[in-house]
Motif scaffolding. Structure first.
Motif, short mmCIF file in Angstrom:
data_model
loop_
_atom_site.label_atom_id
_atom_site.label_comp_id
_atom_site.label_asym_id
_atom_site.label_seq_id
_atom_site.Cartn_x
_atom_site.Cartn_y
_atom_site.Cartn_z
N ALA A 25 0.82 -1.21 0.00
CA ALA A 25 0.00 0.00 0.00
C ALA A 25 0.86 1.26 0.00
CB ALA A 25 -0.93 0.00 1.21
N LEU A 26 1.94 1.28 0.77
CA LEU A 26 2.76 2.50 0.86
C LEU A 26 3.64 2.69 -0.36
CD1 LEU A 26 3.74 2.59 4.64
CD2 LEU A 26 1.94 3.84 3.45
N GLU A 27 4.12 1.61 -0.96
CA GLU A 27 4.86 1.77 -2.22
C GLU A 27 3.96 2.33 -3.30
OE1 GLU A 27 7.45 -0.82 -5.50
OE2 GLU A 27 6.81 -1.76 -3.62
N GLN A 32 1.47 7.01 -6.42
CA GLN A 32 0.28 7.81 -6.70
C GLN A 32 0.48 9.27 -6.30
OE1 GLN A 32 -2.39 5.24 -4.48
NE2 GLN A 32 -3.40 4.59 -6.37
N ARG A 33 1.23 9.52 -5.24
CA ARG A 33 1.52 10.90 -4.86
C ARG A 33 2.33 11.59 -5.95
NH1 ARG A 33 2.30 12.99 1.04
NH2 ARG A 33 1.45 14.68 -0.19
N PRO A 167 6.12 9.80 7.71
CA PRO A 167 6.78 9.86 6.40
C PRO A 167 5.99 10.61 5.35
CG PRO A 167 6.04 7.62 6.91
CD PRO A 167 5.93 8.41 8.17
N ASP A 168 4.66 10.62 5.47
CA ASP A 168 3.88 11.33 4.44
C ASP A 168 4.09 12.84 4.51
OD1 ASP A 168 2.37 10.03 2.40
OD2 ASP A 168 0.60 11.16 3.01
N LYS A 169 4.41 13.36 5.69
CA LYS A 169 4.69 14.80 5.81
C LYS A 169 5.95 15.18 5.05
CE LYS A 169 4.05 17.33 9.36
NZ LYS A 169 4.10 17.97 10.70
N ALA A 231 8.81 4.08 6.04
CA ALA A 231 9.54 4.95 5.11
C ALA A 231 10.29 4.14 4.06
CB ALA A 231 10.51 5.84 5.89
N THR A 232 10.76 2.95 4.44
CA THR A 232 11.47 2.13 3.45
C THR A 232 10.53 1.65 2.35
OG1 THR A 232 11.15 0.05 4.69
CG2 THR A 232 13.13 1.33 5.17
N TYR A 233 9.24 1.56 2.64
CA TYR A 233 8.28 1.18 1.60
C TYR A 233 8.12 2.30 0.58
CZ TYR A 233 7.08 -2.41 5.06
OH TYR A 233 7.12 -3.44 5.97
N TYR A 234 8.15 3.55 1.03
CA TYR A 234 8.16 4.68 0.10
C TYR A 234 9.42 4.61 -0.77
CZ TYR A 234 4.54 7.29 2.75
OH TYR A 234 3.38 7.72 3.35
N LEU A 235 10.55 4.31 -0.12
CA LEU A 235 11.83 4.28 -0.82
C LEU A 235 11.88 3.20 -1.90
CD1 LEU A 235 14.23 5.00 2.16
CD2 LEU A 235 14.02 6.38 0.08
N ARG A 236 11.10 2.17 -1.75
CA ARG A 236 11.05 1.14 -2.79
C ARG A 236 10.63 1.75 -4.13
NH1 ARG A 236 7.93 -4.09 -0.13
NH2 ARG A 236 9.50 -4.61 1.46
N PHE A 237 9.66 2.66 -4.07
CA PHE A 237 9.24 3.32 -5.31
C PHE A 237 10.30 4.29 -5.81
CE2 PHE A 237 7.32 7.08 -7.34
CZ PHE A 237 6.99 6.49 -8.54
N TYR A 238 10.84 5.14 -4.95
CA TYR A 238 11.79 6.15 -5.39
C TYR A 238 13.09 5.53 -5.92
CZ TYR A 238 8.63 8.92 -2.53
OH TYR A 238 7.50 9.49 -1.99
N SER A 239 13.38 4.31 -5.47
CA SER A 239 14.61 3.64 -5.89
C SER A 239 14.40 2.70 -7.07
CB SER A 239 15.18 2.84 -4.71
OG SER A 239 15.41 3.68 -3.59
#
Length: 281
Positions: A25-27, A32-33, A167-169, A231-239
């Motif tokens: 969900a977070l990735e 989506q953001r 992390p969303d902030k 936060a590492t789940y967000y980083l999966r997308f950015y990486s």
């Protein structure tokens, strides 16, 4: 983020989580953001361009600064968050959990099965109330563009409150800063400069990755293991691998960028705008 509306479940309502694993969900949320950020800038630019062209035809030669109509915080919101007070949590204890930011085990947590959730904005940039006063209500194109802009600005998804305030902030602040860098100039001088570009997309990824890595370091030092993991789940997308921009890989950043740009190119064609003023590969 913006100001959050929230509600309790209705009297007698049973609650069943509807989302999948938090990692997925977070990735997806990070992706989506990113998509909504570029769509917000696209619809804002297109609408101001159309208004400017219309005013020129009527000999109204006002110079419009793009940034004048952007607000730093969300002004529109679709959906509400949820707050279940401690006195009522026993009723939902088989389905809902407390998000412990220092926990080392998130195996039971999904994006929607905590007692406190927020309707977290994808874009979190707002729209100046002055913009609606500039719309010609007889123009189907202007009305449609405003509706699309408001939809993107207000779109949300359910997230645990701790994640929305954590992390969303980081991405909220990124959107505020990056919008002012990408969305420079005024309509008269900058209308032909596209904002959805491969260079801007890569800048977004680079900045998001740097900011989120700094957040991870800071929260790890505080012992907030759960926030670090999120936060590492967000980083999966950015990486995710960029890949060769001349090839279309289904699981690459280039594929995501083409998904964004193709949607904008189609919209330009549908409302008779020159796509090269909005999208550049």
């Amino acid at each position: 983020m913006g100001k959050r509306r929230r509600e309790e479940p209705a009297q007698g309502e049973d609650y069943t989580p509807t989302s999948g694993p938090l990692s997925e969900a977070l990735e997806l949320h990070a992706q989506q953001r990113c998509e909504m950020f570029f769509h917000y800038l696209f619809y804002m630019k297109a609408l101001l361009d159309v208004i400017y062209i219309r005013n020129q035809a009527r000999n109204k030669r006002q110079i419009v600064n793009y940034l004048a109509y952007i607000q730093d915080h969300a002004t529109h919101q679709i959906a509400k968050g949820r707050r279940i007070p401690a006195s009522k949590r026993v009723k939902y204890s088989s389905a809902l959990f407390t998000f412990d930011k220092q926990s080392s085990d998130l195996s039971d947590i999904t994006a929607t099965n905590t007692f406190s959730t927020d309707a977290a904005h994808f874009c979190n940039l707002g729209i100046s109330p002055r913009l609606a006063t500039q719309i010609d209500s007889t123009s189907s194109t202007e009305v449609r563009l405003l509706n699309e802009l408001e939809r993107v600005a207000g779109d949300t998804c359910q997230l645990p409150q701790r994640i929305n305030l954590g992390p969303d902030k980081v991405i909220d602040q990124l959107h505020r800063e990056l919008a002012r860098i990408i969305f420079f100039g005024n309509v008269r001088d900058s209308a032909t400069i596209p904002r959805t570009t491969w260079a801007n997309y890569k800048k977004y990824l680079d900045w998001a990755k740097q900011r989120m890595e700094s957040y991870v370091d800071a929260e790890r030092g505080k012992g907030n293991n759960a926030l670090v993991e999120c936060a590492t789940y967000y980083l999966r997308f950015y990486s995710k691998q960029l890949e060769n921009p001349r090839r279309n890989h289904s699981n690459s950043q280039w594929a995501v960028f083409r998904f964004i740009s193709a949607a904008q190119e189609w919209f330009c064609q549908d409302v008779n705008l020159d796509a090269k003023n909005y999208v550049s590969l």
